[in-house]
Design a protein around this motif. Structure first.
Motif, PDB file in Angstrom:
ATOM      1  N   ARG A  60      16.787  12.981   1.062  1.00 52.44           N
ATOM      2  CA  ARG A  60      16.131  13.413   0.185  1.00 52.44           C
ATOM      3  C   ARG A  60      16.013  15.043   0.217  1.00 52.44           C
ATOM      4  O   ARG A  60      15.590  15.639  -0.765  1.00 52.44           O
ATOM      5  CB  ARG A  60      14.691  12.883   0.430  1.00 52.44           C
ATOM      6  CG  ARG A  60      14.596  11.410   0.089  1.00 52.44           C
ATOM      7  CD  ARG A  60      13.064  11.046   0.591  1.00 52.44           C
ATOM      8  NE  ARG A  60      12.985  11.283   1.975  1.00 52.44           N
ATOM      9  CZ  ARG A  60      11.955  10.798   2.685  1.00 52.44           C
ATOM     10  NH1 ARG A  60      10.538  10.382   1.941  1.00 52.44           N
ATOM     11  NH2 ARG A  60      11.568  11.279   4.071  1.00 52.44           N
ATOM     12  N   TYR A  61      16.507  15.546   1.199  1.00 55.07           N
ATOM     13  CA  TYR A  61      16.201  17.094   1.336  1.00 55.07           C
ATOM     14  C   TYR A  61      17.522  17.448   0.432  1.00 55.07           C
ATOM     15  O   TYR A  61      17.093  18.657  -0.126  1.00 55.07           O
ATOM     16  CB  TYR A  61      16.860  17.536   2.614  1.00 55.07           C
ATOM     17  CG  TYR A  61      16.843  18.751   3.056  1.00 55.07           C
ATOM     18  CD1 TYR A  61      15.427  19.682   3.396  1.00 55.07           C
ATOM     19  CD2 TYR A  61      17.990  19.785   2.875  1.00 55.07           C
ATOM     20  CE1 TYR A  61      15.606  20.974   3.629  1.00 55.07           C
ATOM     21  CE2 TYR A  61      17.830  21.141   3.409  1.00 55.07           C
ATOM     22  CZ  TYR A  61      16.810  21.604   3.430  1.00 55.07           C
ATOM     23  OH  TYR A  61      16.865  23.165   3.674  1.00 55.07           O
ATOM     24  N   GLY A  62      18.585  17.078   0.443  1.00 56.65           N
ATOM     25  CA  GLY A  62      19.749  17.682  -0.477  1.00 56.65           C
ATOM     26  C   GLY A  62      19.234  17.331  -1.834  1.00 56.65           C
ATOM     27  O   GLY A  62      19.348  18.384  -2.812  1.00 56.65           O
ATOM     28  N   GLN A  63      18.515  16.553  -2.396  1.00 58.78           N
ATOM     29  CA  GLN A  63      18.202  16.111  -3.788  1.00 58.78           C
ATOM     30  C   GLN A  63      17.048  17.122  -4.119  1.00 58.78           C
ATOM     31  O   GLN A  63      17.256  17.621  -5.308  1.00 58.78           O
ATOM     32  CB  GLN A  63      17.649  14.775  -4.047  1.00 58.78           C
ATOM     33  CG  GLN A  63      17.313  14.209  -5.404  1.00 58.78           C
ATOM     34  CD  GLN A  63      18.404  14.779  -6.345  1.00 58.78           C
ATOM     35  OE1 GLN A  63      19.600  14.098  -6.383  1.00 58.78           O
ATOM     36  NE2 GLN A  63      17.927  15.400  -7.184  1.00 58.78           N
ATOM     37  N   MET A  64      16.066  17.314  -3.171  1.00 60.11           N
ATOM     38  CA  MET A  64      15.061  18.353  -3.457  1.00 60.11           C
ATOM     39  C   MET A  64      15.623  19.683  -3.666  1.00 60.11           C
ATOM     40  O   MET A  64      15.167  20.681  -4.412  1.00 60.11           O
ATOM     41  CB  MET A  64      13.815  18.287  -2.374  1.00 60.11           C
ATOM     42  CG  MET A  64      13.332  16.789  -2.559  1.00 60.11           C
ATOM     43  SD  MET A  64      12.087  16.641  -1.307  1.00 60.11           S
ATOM     44  CE  MET A  64      10.626  17.654  -1.753  1.00 60.11           C
ATOM     45  N   LEU A  65      16.510  20.155  -2.809  1.00 56.81           N
ATOM     46  CA  LEU A  65      17.328  21.095  -2.803  1.00 56.81           C
ATOM     47  C   LEU A  65      17.868  21.574  -4.198  1.00 56.81           C
ATOM     48  O   LEU A  65      17.645  22.493  -4.882  1.00 56.81           O
ATOM     49  CB  LEU A  65      18.345  21.383  -1.843  1.00 56.81           C
ATOM     50  CG  LEU A  65      17.997  21.942  -0.397  1.00 56.81           C
ATOM     51  CD1 LEU A  65      19.233  21.879   0.367  1.00 56.81           C
ATOM     52  CD2 LEU A  65      17.347  23.254  -0.270  1.00 56.81           C
ATOM     53  N   ARG A  66      18.473  20.438  -4.716  1.00 51.69           N
ATOM     54  CA  ARG A  66      19.118  20.470  -5.981  1.00 51.69           C
ATOM     55  C   ARG A  66      18.445  20.778  -7.333  1.00 51.69           C
ATOM     56  O   ARG A  66      18.395  21.341  -7.953  1.00 51.69           O
ATOM     57  CB  ARG A  66      19.875  19.242  -6.279  1.00 51.69           C
ATOM     58  CG  ARG A  66      21.274  19.061  -5.593  1.00 51.69           C
ATOM     59  CD  ARG A  66      21.634  17.609  -5.418  1.00 51.69           C
ATOM     60  NE  ARG A  66      22.409  17.210  -6.716  1.00 51.69           N
ATOM     61  CZ  ARG A  66      22.543  16.054  -7.272  1.00 51.69           C
ATOM     62  NH1 ARG A  66      22.399  15.043  -6.245  1.00 51.69           N
ATOM     63  NH2 ARG A  66      23.054  15.686  -8.205  1.00 51.69           N
ATOM     64  N   ASP A  67      17.109  20.045  -7.034  1.00 48.03           N
ATOM     65  CA  ASP A  67      16.232  20.223  -7.895  1.00 48.03           C
ATOM     66  C   ASP A  67      15.668  21.885  -7.858  1.00 48.03           C
ATOM     67  O   ASP A  67      15.311  22.370  -8.846  1.00 48.03           O
ATOM     68  CB  ASP A  67      14.935  19.131  -7.631  1.00 48.03           C
ATOM     69  CG  ASP A  67      15.094  17.856  -8.004  1.00 48.03           C
ATOM     70  OD1 ASP A  67      16.190  17.470  -8.741  1.00 48.03           O
ATOM     71  OD2 ASP A  67      14.677  16.831  -7.210  1.00 48.03           O
ATOM     72  N   GLN A  68      15.374  22.292  -7.049  1.00 49.49           N
ATOM     73  CA  GLN A  68      14.898  23.591  -6.953  1.00 49.49           C
ATOM     74  C   GLN A  68      15.883  24.467  -7.383  1.00 49.49           C
ATOM     75  O   GLN A  68      15.616  25.532  -8.199  1.00 49.49           O
ATOM     76  CB  GLN A  68      14.558  24.204  -5.234  1.00 49.49           C
ATOM     77  CG  GLN A  68      13.312  23.567  -4.674  1.00 49.49           C
ATOM     78  CD  GLN A  68      12.935  23.896  -3.378  1.00 49.49           C
ATOM     79  OE1 GLN A  68      13.715  24.999  -2.648  1.00 49.49           O
ATOM     80  NE2 GLN A  68      11.934  23.962  -2.731  1.00 49.49           N
ATOM     81  N   ALA A  69      17.154  24.384  -7.263  1.00 51.49           N
ATOM     82  CA  ALA A  69      18.392  25.080  -7.790  1.00 51.49           C
ATOM     83  C   ALA A  69      18.212  25.128  -9.224  1.00 51.49           C
ATOM     84  O   ALA A  69      18.536  26.161  -9.704  1.00 51.49           O
ATOM     85  CB  ALA A  69      19.686  24.859  -6.865  1.00 51.49           C
ATOM     86  N   ASN A  70      18.369  23.578  -9.592  1.00 47.20           N
ATOM     87  CA  ASN A  70      18.509  23.546 -10.883  1.00 47.20           C
ATOM     88  C   ASN A  70      17.175  24.457 -12.002  1.00 47.20           C
ATOM     89  O   ASN A  70      17.309  24.947 -13.011  1.00 47.20           O
ATOM     90  CB  ASN A  70      18.215  22.183 -11.396  1.00 47.20           C
ATOM     91  CG  ASN A  70      19.532  21.359 -11.324  1.00 47.20           C
ATOM     92  OD1 ASN A  70      20.800  22.183 -11.801  1.00 47.20           O
ATOM     93  ND2 ASN A  70      19.946  20.449 -10.688  1.00 47.20           N
ATOM     94  N   ALA A  71      15.977  24.320 -11.029  1.00 43.06           N
ATOM     95  CA  ALA A  71      14.750  25.044 -11.737  1.00 43.06           C
ATOM     96  C   ALA A  71      15.074  26.428 -11.841  1.00 43.06           C
ATOM     97  O   ALA A  71      14.510  27.240 -12.855  1.00 43.06           O
ATOM     98  CB  ALA A  71      13.459  24.767 -10.959  1.00 43.06           C
ATOM     99  N   ILE A  72      15.731  27.123 -10.895  1.00 45.50           N
ATOM    100  CA  ILE A  72      16.033  28.580 -10.770  1.00 45.50           C
ATOM    101  C   ILE A  72      17.132  28.840 -11.874  1.00 45.50           C
ATOM    102  O   ILE A  72      16.599  29.977 -12.722  1.00 45.50           O
ATOM    103  CB  ILE A  72      16.591  28.901  -9.550  1.00 45.50           C
ATOM    104  CG1 ILE A  72      15.581  28.781  -8.476  1.00 45.50           C
ATOM    105  CG2 ILE A  72      17.269  30.296  -9.465  1.00 45.50           C
ATOM    106  CD1 ILE A  72      16.170  28.924  -6.836  1.00 45.50           C
ATOM    107  N   LEU A  73      17.933  28.041 -12.193  1.00 43.64           N
ATOM    108  CA  LEU A  73      18.935  28.419 -13.242  1.00 43.64           C
ATOM    109  C   LEU A  73      18.429  28.200 -14.874  1.00 43.64           C
ATOM    110  O   LEU A  73      18.554  28.699 -15.627  1.00 43.64           O
ATOM    111  CB  LEU A  73      20.125  27.520 -12.932  1.00 43.64           C
ATOM    112  CG  LEU A  73      20.982  27.556 -11.799  1.00 43.64           C
ATOM    113  CD1 LEU A  73      22.193  26.518 -12.042  1.00 43.64           C
ATOM    114  CD2 LEU A  73      21.469  28.975 -11.669  1.00 43.64           C
ATOM    115  N   ALA A  74      17.122  27.320 -14.776  1.00 50.35           N
ATOM    116  CA  ALA A  74      16.661  27.065 -16.016  1.00 50.35           C
ATOM    117  C   ALA A  74      15.609  28.264 -16.474  1.00 50.35           C
ATOM    118  O   ALA A  74      15.228  28.252 -17.292  1.00 50.35           O
ATOM    119  CB  ALA A  74      15.919  25.502 -15.944  1.00 50.35           C
ATOM    120  N   ASP A  75      15.327  28.896 -15.279  1.00 53.64           N
ATOM    121  CA  ASP A  75      14.481  29.777 -15.726  1.00 53.64           C
ATOM    122  C   ASP A  75      14.857  31.471 -15.912  1.00 53.64           C
ATOM    123  O   ASP A  75      15.525  31.907 -14.968  1.00 53.64           O
ATOM    124  CB  ASP A  75      13.346  30.086 -14.360  1.00 53.64           C
ATOM    125  CG  ASP A  75      12.346  31.190 -14.643  1.00 53.64           C
ATOM    126  OD1 ASP A  75      12.041  31.698 -15.668  1.00 53.64           O
ATOM    127  OD2 ASP A  75      11.465  31.090 -13.492  1.00 53.64           O
TER     128      ASP A  75
END
Length: 619
Positions: A549-564
């Motif tokens: 779950r740690y890797g998945q949550m990291l990916r979610d955070q990174a995608n949110a950064i790219l989307a902002d």
């Protein structure tokens, strides 16, 4: 253990600058939660935040010392001098009178007695600024191994200094600028002595002092790793290491507050815990030991290249064997990826890190330890002193023309810094991270002194140890100090005692591995102190979560950064490459290159968002 700040200016009066020195001092509140003090004169202003450990009532700072009835010197001091009682006795015999029981006053009196040479008599971890009132000069000093940090910024007529960059950057004339070298340092696992991330802000090198007077700034080394022939036989060597460790631990157990240990179940922390439990204690309480672990880690553990067993069972076995009051700090993924904790860890470091969850989990561990102890003893640096890492024993890594830990870690990325893939191509070319690592490596190797006629293998291993003791250990000591002091926790590092470091550094590699295993000397010195399962355990690094779950949550955070579109880091990134990377699950190992890339991306973005940084990539 405290936070120190100061400002010296020979061209103007600082008498009216109390507000500025208070603002700088305020940035150190987490380092020193117990008291605040400032001292302001015509050309010097000092500030201090105190964590009270020795002489809780009498050790307030900044502290002055008198000579012939008038104030002679004043100090703002962070750290511990472990031989202060012997120095106090010697100084009293020379006519000095003491008002307190603190080691701070001993340091002041030692300066008045021996001048700048006083620092060579100190055994401990320390960083301080001492203003000589009569001679109108400032002395900045840092311990031999660089356990305690100290930064400074030269001005046209003096200097600004502080325990951390944030204190220096709080001064109104110091710009928050980062140049290409600062970005390079932020993205590598190398800490070059003297450098910081911030343009113009220098870190005082370990084993150095700087004198600031009207003639300018003058820096000199008072200590460096000595090179001498080792003449003791094996039995004598093991016995000497054992006696050094016992003496070191006896000295480092002295405190007027509760003392605990950080216990991972590895050899290093277990030796420290065993010796702490056996040392005489004025308080009479059992030593408290603290271990960090992750929810479900032991039950679901998967062996990795650098970690083949979970820590929990070994930590419990060691604690039970030496009879500590053992406590486990259990962390879950949501807690570690809470943006509040991620940001707090980043701001404690004043910059980003490629070490990912090893930063946030350490920050959370230290916060939990602080609830039960004010002082904790750590096994940090034993691997650097005794040769514990796997790459010490890997011929390919040892022979590689770069830092051995980078040779080991970069194998999976084609011998290139994985951070390069994060960056916009032109920026990656400008920074040339592999070239930076190569240049700093060769500069470090040029510093190594060798004995004549030494076997080539022993010669190379001396270089490998020098790299670890002057470059790699600085990364770990900085992490330990900043993240622990962010909670007002003092962490002591017995394996950094310079007497032990000097002795083992000059011991031949063949003797350091006499039983064919890593850290042979330490294991031999610890015989009988620990259960065999712990004594013989293979080296395991600081733990990292394997929860998918740690890797998945990291990916979610990174995608949110790219989307902002307002994310400050996006302009520095190779966005298509990162989007491609994020399409697949990240590795469960904390040493996986893609996981490290994403953790660094998130940390970089947070840093650029939280700090008013001006990038100066043209310089």
């Amino acid at each position: 253990m405290c936070g120190v700040v100061g400002w010296v200016d020979f061209d103007r009066s600082l008498a009216g600058e109390r507000a500025n020195i208070l603002a700088m001092t305020g940035t150190m509140a987490l380092r020193g939660p117990d008291a605040e003090g400032v001292w302001v004169a015509e050309h010097a202003a000092l500030g201090h935040r105190r964590l009270a450990v020795i002489d809780l009532v009498g050790g307030a700072q900044p502290m002055t010392a008198d000579r012939d009835g008038s104030a002679a010197a004043v100090i703002t001091y962070s750290g511990e001098v472990y031989n202060y009682q012997e120095l106090r006795t010697e100084l009293a015999g020379r006519g000095h009178q003491f008002r307190t029981r603190s080691d701070t006053e001993v340091v002041l009196r030692a300066y008045l007695e021996w001048g700048d040479a006083f620092v060579e008599r100190l055994n401990g971890m320390f960083a301080f600024g001492l203003w000589d009132i009569a001679r109108q000069r400032l002395v900045l000093a840092r311990d031999r191994m660089g356990v305690k940090p100290l930064y400074y910024y030269g001005t046209p007529a003096g200097v600004v200094f502080g325990s951390e960059p944030k204190a220096v950057l709080a001064h109104p004339t110091v710009p928050t600028e980062v140049d290409a070298d600062g970005l390079r340092a932020a993205m590598t696992l190398v800490k070059t002595p003297g450098d910081s991330l911030y343009r113009g802000v220098r870190e005082l090198r370990p084993g150095h002092l700087v004198v600031v007077d009207r003639a300018g700034r003058h820096e000199r080394a008072y200590w460096r790793l000595p090179t001498r022939e080792h003449t003791d036989d094996l039995d004598t060597t093991v016995g000497t290491v054992r006696e050094l460790l016992r003496d070191i631990m006896t000295r480092q157990m002295v405190a007027d507050v509760p003392v605990g240990t950080l216990l991972s179940g590895g050899l290093d922390s277990s030796v420290v815990t065993a010796l702490a439990a056996a040392a005489p204690s004025e308080r009479g309480d059992p030593v408290r030991s603290f271990a960090v672990d992750f929810v479900g880690q032991t039950e679901n553990f998967l062996p990795e290249e650098m970690r083949d067993t979970p820590d929990g069972p070994f930590a419990r076995a060691a604690a039970e064997f030496v009879h500590t009051d053992h406590r486990e700090v259990m962390l879950d993924v949501a807690t570690m990826l809470d943006p509040l904790h991620q940001t707090s860890a980043m701001m404690a470091m004043d910059g980003p890190s490629p070490m990912g969850d090893m930063m946030t989990s350490a920050y959370l561990l230290f916060g939990a330890v602080r609830e039960g102890s004010t002082v904790a003893l750590s096994g940090e640096s034993a691997d650097e002193v005794f040769g514990g890492y796997g790459w010490f024993h890997d011929p390919e890594a040892v022979a590689s023309p770069t830092y051995p830990w980078l040779a080991w870690l970069h194998r999976s990325t084609g011998d290139a810094n994985p951070a390069s893939d994060l960056l916009e191509p032109d920026l990656a070319k400008l920074l040339d991270l592999p070239g930076y690592e190569s240049d700093t490596y060769h500069a470090a190797i040029a510093e190594v002194e060798h004995l004549p006629g030494v076997d080539p293998g022993e010669r190379r291993m001396r270089e490998v140890f020098y790299l670890h003791l002057t470059r790699w250990v600085q990364v770990l000591l900085d992490r330990k100090d900043r993240l622990s002091m962010a909670h007002g926790l003092e962490v002591r590092v017995p394996f950094c005692d310079h007497r032990l470091v000097e002795y083992v550094y000059n011991t031949p590699w063949s003797m350091k591995t006499y039983d064919g295993k890593e850290k042979s000397l330490l294991r031999g010195a610890a015989a009988g102190l620990l259960p065999e399962s712990v004594l013989q355990r293979k080296k395991s690094p600081y733990p990292s979560t394997q929860d998918p779950r740690y890797g998945q949550m990291l990916r979610d955070q990174a995608n949110a950064i790219l989307a902002d579109r307002n994310s400050p880091v996006v302009g520095l990134l190779n966005v298509p490459r990162i989007r491609q990377l994020l399409e697949t699950p990240l590795e469960s190992s904390g040493f996986g290159p893609n996981r490290r890339r994403v953790e660094l991306l998130i940390s970089l973005n947070d840093w650029l968002r939280r700090y008013p940084i001006r990038l100066r990539l043209d310089s």
